[in-house]
Design a protein around this motif. Structure first.
Motif, short mmCIF file in Angstrom:
data_model
loop_
_atom_site.label_atom_id
_atom_site.label_comp_id
_atom_site.label_asym_id
_atom_site.label_seq_id
_atom_site.Cartn_x
_atom_site.Cartn_y
_atom_site.Cartn_z
N VAL A 237 0.99 -1.45 0.15
CA VAL A 237 -0.26 -0.32 -0.02
C VAL A 237 1.08 1.23 -0.21
CG1 VAL A 237 -2.08 1.56 1.06
CG2 VAL A 237 -1.17 -1.19 1.41
N GLU A 238 0.51 2.02 -1.16
CA GLU A 238 1.20 3.75 -0.41
C GLU A 238 0.24 4.43 -1.05
OE1 GLU A 238 3.52 4.08 -4.17
OE2 GLU A 238 4.53 1.93 -4.09
N THR A 239 0.51 5.49 -0.03
CA THR A 239 -0.70 6.79 0.66
C THR A 239 0.63 8.53 -0.31
OG1 THR A 239 0.56 7.05 2.67
CG2 THR A 239 -1.59 5.25 2.28
N ASP A 240 -0.48 8.84 -0.33
CA ASP A 240 -0.44 10.13 -0.94
C ASP A 240 -0.74 11.22 -0.78
OD1 ASP A 240 1.92 12.22 -1.98
OD2 ASP A 240 0.66 11.75 -3.93
N LEU A 241 -0.73 12.22 0.07
CA LEU A 241 -1.77 13.24 0.65
C LEU A 241 -1.94 13.99 -0.42
CD1 LEU A 241 -1.06 14.42 4.61
CD2 LEU A 241 -3.39 13.21 3.29
N ARG A 242 -2.79 14.53 -1.13
CA ARG A 242 -3.14 15.82 -1.82
C ARG A 242 -3.93 16.98 -1.52
NH1 ARG A 242 -2.56 12.87 -7.70
NH2 ARG A 242 -0.82 12.01 -6.94
N SER A 243 -3.78 18.46 -1.73
CA SER A 243 -4.36 19.51 -1.86
C SER A 243 -4.99 20.26 -3.08
CB SER A 243 -3.27 20.29 -0.99
OG SER A 243 -4.00 21.23 -0.05
N GLU A 244 -6.09 20.59 -2.89
CA GLU A 244 -7.19 20.95 -4.11
C GLU A 244 -7.48 22.32 -3.60
OE1 GLU A 244 -10.50 19.72 -5.81
OE2 GLU A 244 -9.42 19.06 -6.60
N PHE A 245 -7.05 23.72 -4.20
CA PHE A 245 -7.55 25.16 -4.08
C PHE A 245 -8.42 25.58 -5.58
CE2 PHE A 245 -3.70 25.53 -1.82
CZ PHE A 245 -4.13 25.86 -0.03
N SER A 246 -10.03 25.99 -4.82
CA SER A 246 -11.23 26.33 -6.03
C SER A 246 -11.29 27.65 -5.59
CB SER A 246 -11.55 24.36 -6.41
OG SER A 246 -12.34 24.73 -5.35
N ALA A 247 -11.64 28.50 -6.53
CA ALA A 247 -12.25 30.01 -6.06
C ALA A 247 -14.10 29.96 -6.00
CB ALA A 247 -11.49 30.69 -7.54
N GLN A 248 -14.03 30.08 -5.10
CA GLN A 248 -15.62 30.23 -4.80
C GLN A 248 -16.02 31.53 -4.45
OE1 GLN A 248 -17.18 26.61 -4.58
NE2 GLN A 248 -15.11 25.85 -5.77
N GLY A 249 -15.80 32.39 -5.13
CA GLY A 249 -16.18 34.00 -5.20
C GLY A 249 -15.45 34.52 -5.45
N ILE A 250 -15.97 35.97 -4.84
CA ILE A 250 -14.55 37.40 -4.66
C ILE A 250 -13.86 37.19 -4.22
CG2 ILE A 250 -14.80 39.25 -4.23
CD1 ILE A 250 -17.70 39.67 -6.01
N GLN B 98 -13.91 34.30 -1.39
CA GLN B 98 -13.78 32.78 -0.61
C GLN B 98 -13.20 31.76 -2.22
OE1 GLN B 98 -17.90 31.79 -0.17
NE2 GLN B 98 -18.60 33.46 1.17
N THR B 99 -12.36 30.81 -1.19
CA THR B 99 -11.63 29.79 -1.30
C THR B 99 -12.16 28.29 -0.84
OG1 THR B 99 -10.09 31.55 -1.71
CG2 THR B 99 -9.25 29.13 -2.15
N LEU B 100 -11.80 27.47 -1.53
CA LEU B 100 -12.35 25.97 -1.17
C LEU B 100 -11.12 25.13 -1.24
CD1 LEU B 100 -14.53 24.22 -0.32
CD2 LEU B 100 -14.60 23.31 -2.63
N ALA C 226 -10.52 16.08 4.56
CA ALA C 226 -10.91 17.66 5.10
C ALA C 226 -11.64 18.67 3.66
CB ALA C 226 -9.85 18.34 6.04
N GLU C 227 -12.15 19.40 4.31
CA GLU C 227 -12.61 20.38 3.47
C GLU C 227 -13.10 21.54 4.01
OE1 GLU C 227 -15.76 19.98 -0.28
OE2 GLU C 227 -16.74 19.66 1.48
N ASN C 228 -12.75 23.04 3.51
CA ASN C 228 -12.58 24.41 4.24
C ASN C 228 -13.01 25.37 3.41
OD1 ASN C 228 -12.45 25.44 6.33
ND2 ASN C 228 -10.42 26.16 6.54
N VAL C 229 -13.93 26.56 3.62
CA VAL C 229 -13.63 27.29 3.10
C VAL C 229 -13.68 28.36 3.88
CG1 VAL C 229 -15.82 29.51 1.78
CG2 VAL C 229 -16.02 26.85 1.77
N ILE C 230 -12.10 29.32 2.54
CA ILE C 230 -11.76 29.84 3.46
C ILE C 230 -12.20 31.55 2.50
CG2 ILE C 230 -8.73 31.49 3.94
CD1 ILE C 230 -8.03 28.63 2.91
N VAL C 231 -12.68 32.31 3.95
CA VAL C 231 -13.04 33.40 3.29
C VAL C 231 -12.25 34.67 3.79
CG1 VAL C 231 -15.21 35.38 3.95
CG2 VAL C 231 -15.35 32.35 4.26
#
Length: 109
Positions: free
Chosen positions: A33-46, A48-50, A81-86
């Motif tokens: 078994v191999e594991t890898d952490l991945r992170s993703e950012f996407s724009a959610q408005g003027i 906000q970032t998801l 995990a999922e977080n909205v950064i305002v």
């Protein structure tokens, strides 16, 4: 792990599969078994970032039998995990899509 395999399954013919007396066999499974952490950012408005954090799991499994070795690679991605950064709300907002440099300067002046 010990299992019973029907004699008809040895021939490879589908018509005979599951027929005949049971033959005890020993099956061993081997895995990596191999594991890898991945992170993703996407724009959610003027302002906000998801942000999402994923765990990608890659598992290589081999099943060893006296007659055939079966290998398979399984990949799965799990959302951890999922977080909205305002951010701060801007004082002004200009939508300048479709404008070239000359007409944008005229609007600002």
């Amino acid at each position: 792990m010990t299992s019973k395999l029907q004699c008809g399954s040895f021939t490879g013919f589908k018509l005979l599969a599951g027929k005949g007396p049971g033959v005890p066999i020993r099956i061993s499974s081997i895995g990596n078994v191999e594991t890898d952490l991945r992170s993703e950012f996407s724009a959610q408005g003027i302002n906000q970032t998801l942000h999402r954090v994923y765990l990608q799991v890659i598992c290589e499994v081999s099943v060893l039998t006296p007659f055939k070795d079966i290998s398979e690679k399984i990949t799965n991605q799990v959302l951890i995990a999922e977080n909205v950064i305002v951010g701060k709300i801007p004082n002004t907002y200009y939508n300048l899509n479709g404008l070239d440099n000359n007409s944008a300067i005229d609007i600002i002046e």
